[in-house]
Design an enzyme around this catalytic site. Structure first.
Site, PDB file in Angstrom:
ATOM      1  N   LYS A  77       1.016 -14.136   5.147  1.00 30.21           N
ATOM      2  CA  LYS A  77       1.243 -15.309   5.991  1.00 30.21           C
ATOM      3  C   LYS A  77       0.311 -15.231   7.189  1.00 30.21           C
ATOM      4  O   LYS A  77       0.334 -14.251   7.939  1.00 30.21           O
ATOM      5  CB  LYS A  77       2.692 -15.369   6.463  1.00 30.21           C
ATOM      6  CG  LYS A  77       3.002 -16.607   7.318  1.00 30.21           C
ATOM      7  CD  LYS A  77       4.359 -16.506   7.998  1.00 30.21           C
ATOM      8  CE  LYS A  77       5.489 -16.690   7.040  1.00 30.21           C
ATOM      9  NZ  LYS A  77       6.808 -16.763   7.733  1.00 30.21           N
TER      10      LYS A  77
ATOM     11  N   LEU B  91      -0.391 -20.145  -1.402  1.00 31.42           N
ATOM     12  CA  LEU B  91       0.903 -20.200  -2.089  1.00 31.42           C
ATOM     13  C   LEU B  91       1.822 -21.255  -1.469  1.00 31.42           C
ATOM     14  O   LEU B  91       2.714 -21.775  -2.134  1.00 31.42           O
ATOM     15  CB  LEU B  91       1.595 -18.832  -2.013  1.00 31.42           C
ATOM     16  CG  LEU B  91       0.896 -17.673  -2.716  1.00 31.42           C
ATOM     17  CD1 LEU B  91       1.608 -16.360  -2.408  1.00 31.42           C
ATOM     18  CD2 LEU B  91       0.870 -17.903  -4.227  1.00 31.42           C
TER      19      LEU B  91
ATOM     20  N   GLY C 270       0.857 -22.098   9.771  1.00 28.15           N
ATOM     21  CA  GLY C 270      -0.248 -21.671   8.933  1.00 28.15           C
ATOM     22  C   GLY C 270       0.147 -21.611   7.471  1.00 28.15           C
ATOM     23  O   GLY C 270       1.214 -22.082   7.065  1.00 28.15           O
ATOM     24  N   CYS C 271      -0.721 -21.007   6.678  1.00 32.81           N
ATOM     25  CA  CYS C 271      -0.528 -20.937   5.229  1.00 32.81           C
ATOM     26  C   CYS C 271      -0.142 -19.525   4.783  1.00 32.81           C
ATOM     27  O   CYS C 271      -0.361 -18.550   5.500  1.00 32.81           O
ATOM     28  CB  CYS C 271      -1.809 -21.366   4.514  1.00 32.81           C
ATOM     29  SG  CYS C 271      -2.247 -23.095   4.768  1.00 32.81           S
TER      30      CYS C 271
ATOM     31  N   ASP D 113      17.667 -20.697   9.695  1.00 32.52           N
ATOM     32  CA  ASP D 113      16.790 -21.628   8.972  1.00 32.52           C
ATOM     33  C   ASP D 113      16.898 -21.383   7.469  1.00 32.52           C
ATOM     34  O   ASP D 113      15.886 -21.399   6.756  1.00 32.52           O
ATOM     35  CB  ASP D 113      15.350 -21.472   9.447  1.00 32.52           C
ATOM     36  CG  ASP D 113      14.478 -22.662   9.042  1.00 32.52           C
ATOM     37  OD1 ASP D 113      15.034 -23.757   8.821  1.00 32.52           O
ATOM     38  OD2 ASP D 113      13.250 -22.497   8.940  1.00 32.52           O
TER      39      ASP D 113
ATOM     40  N   GLY E  32       3.376 -23.243   6.084  1.00 32.26           N
ATOM     41  CA  GLY E  32       4.474 -23.137   7.035  1.00 32.26           C
ATOM     42  C   GLY E  32       4.159 -23.902   8.303  1.00 32.26           C
ATOM     43  O   GLY E  32       3.186 -24.666   8.362  1.00 32.26           O
ATOM     44  N   GLY E  33       4.987 -23.699   9.317  1.00 31.28           N
ATOM     45  CA  GLY E  33       4.805 -24.427  10.562  1.00 31.28           C
ATOM     46  C   GLY E  33       3.559 -24.029  11.317  1.00 31.28           C
ATOM     47  O   GLY E  33       2.972 -24.842  12.043  1.00 31.28           O
TER      48      GLY E  33
END
Length: 465
Positions: A197, A175, A181-182, A294, A178-179
């Site tokens: 995640k 989908l 992983g996926c 963030d 990220g920093g």
């Protein structure tokens, strides 16, 4: 929430009642075996005491005439001594009956109170703070093999189950990235969907973000904050399982292939309002306050009805204002507040600045930072600020998808809110609560605001008469 009285406290109370009742019955039983002598008359002599001493057995003695018979008073004593025994027996039976009844009723009441207290505690624990309850039970029940962990409502899920649900973490189920992983789409038992995640290979920073999300999202429940359903620890790999947001991120909707075509003016204002509500909950209702640190369009997720939820709490900080040196400088270029970037000063106003940038994205349709040349970038704040405060130029910089589709007064008000939020000086920025109250009148009633939309055709008909 008031603390619940543990059941073992009721157990101690029942033991005390049993002890008192037993002591009372024992005392009454002892009273019956040892009757109390009358203080007015001496006790009757026993048969042994009526025998004559050997020294006087052969001595003559005279027999008293009938007139010298024992006094009637002695006979009265005999009758009186038997009467209290019956009375004490009746009292003992009555007291014992009452004591047993009290114990039975107390046990029943304690059990009922304990059951109600547990039900109340469990129901309150899965509700959001503003009364709009969201329960995770139907979602959690979809997992075939889960164990409740010490993280409250979160479930520890077997790695093999998540591997099966994501088709062995297939690329076709990705989908986003990220920093560390996926994020994968997972199909759970019964047809329910979730987002997984997968964090791996990040060392201490990866572990810190995992623990941070687990700690914060494990106790945060709000309609505009993403729900964390479970987690998994598998060797060096860490996995977090969230509710799936079908429409994806705000960044994808605004800057992806559709270029915001699905987001009309009112939908964009609803997304801004939902995000403000989520931030207000973090700043004003969490104890201690939570600074997201963030906030950006990629961390604002949308469901099928365009309800917005804040996600990714890996960098969030709980505990109010932070000074330089206490935390590592982190964030995303274009959203980071100047005072945090330059001086390391982090407050709730840092999140307000990031919210202002997101509001400009919704208004203008441009990315927060755009390349002007190979080695030169320009922020949306620097570019837009001179035009935002000029009413004649403002309509020209609005996203073409929504240009000329809104009331100009509403456009000016949103622009004014965005300008205040991105002020360089944090003290000039409003609280997120003030931002929230300024947006509510701009969102239609059916979308969560207070705006009542009048049908334009109705106005034309009324003016023609």
């Amino acid at each position: 929430m008031k603390p619940q009285v543990p059941f073992h406290h009721h157990h101690h109370l029942l033991l005390l009642l049993w002890f008192l009742s037993f002591s009372l019955l024992l005392a009454l039983a002892n009273g019956r075996t040892h009757p109390i002598s009358s203080p007015l008359h001496p006790p009757l002599p026993s048969p042994q005491s009526q025998r004559l001493h050997p020294s006087v057995q052969n001595q003559p003695f005279s027999v008293s005439p009938p007139s010298m018979a024992p006094s009637p008073q002695v006979m009265q004593i005999i009758v009186i001594r038997h009467h209290p025994l019956h009375k004490e027996l009746i009292i003992a039976i009555a007291v014992a009956s009452v004591a047993i009844l009290i114990i039975v009723v107390s046990t029943l009441c304690a059990w009922i109170l304990w059951r109600r207290a547990r039900q109340t505690y469990d129901s309150k624990d899965i509700q959001s703070s503003d009364g709009r309850g969201i329960t995770l039970v139907p979602v959690l029940s979809k997992f075939s093999s889960l164990k409740l962990s010490k993280k409250g409502l979160l479930a520890m899920i077997d790695y093999s189950y998540l591997e099966l649900a994501t088709n062995k973490f297939s690329v076709s189920n990705v989908l986003g990235e990220g920093g560390f992983g996926c994020v994968y789409k997972a199909s759970l038992d019964g047809g329910a969907l979730a987002a997984v995640k997968k964090l791996e290979g990040g060392g201490q920073d990866c572990e810190r973000e995992f623990e941070n999300e687990l700690d914060l999202l494990g106790r945060i429940r709000h309609p505009n904050v993403i729900s964390l359903l479970g987690y998994c620890v598998h060797g060096e790999t860490r996995l977090l399982v969230y509710e799936l947001m079908q429409t994806g991120s705000l960044e994808t909707q605004l800057h992806g292939p559709s270029r915001g075509a699905a987001l009309n003016w009112h939908i964009r204002m609803k997304i801004a309002l939902d995000t403000a509500r989520g931030l207000e909950y973090l700043h004003e209702h969490c104890i201690p306050p939570v600074i997201h640190r963030d906030l950006k369009s990629s961390n604002i997720l949308l469901d099928s009805s365009f309800n917005a939820k804040i996600s990714d709490f890996g960098l969030a900080v709980a505990g109010g204002n932070q000074n330089k040196g206490t935390i590592k400088l982190s964030g995303t270029l274009g959203y980071v507040a100047p005072e945090y970037l330059l001086d390391g000063k982090l407050t709730e106003k840092s999140d307000v600045y990031a919210f202002g940038v997101v509001l400009l994205e919704l208004l203008i349709g441009r990315r927060p930072v755009e390349k002007m040349a190979p080695s030169q970038c320009q922020s949306i704040v620097t570019w837009a600020m001179p035009q935002l405060i000029d009413r004649s130029k403002l309509p020209n910089i609005v996203d073409p998808v929504i240009r000329n589709t809104m009331d100009l007064k509403h456009l000016y008000q949103v622009a004014a809110v965005a300008v205040l939020c991105v002020q360089p000086e944090p003290s000039y920025r409003p609280l997120i609560t003030d931002v929230l109250h300024s947006l509510i009148p701009l969102v239609p009633l059916e979308l969560g605001g207070t705006l009542r939309i009048v049908d334009p055709s109705t106005n034309r008909k009324a003016s023609s008469h």
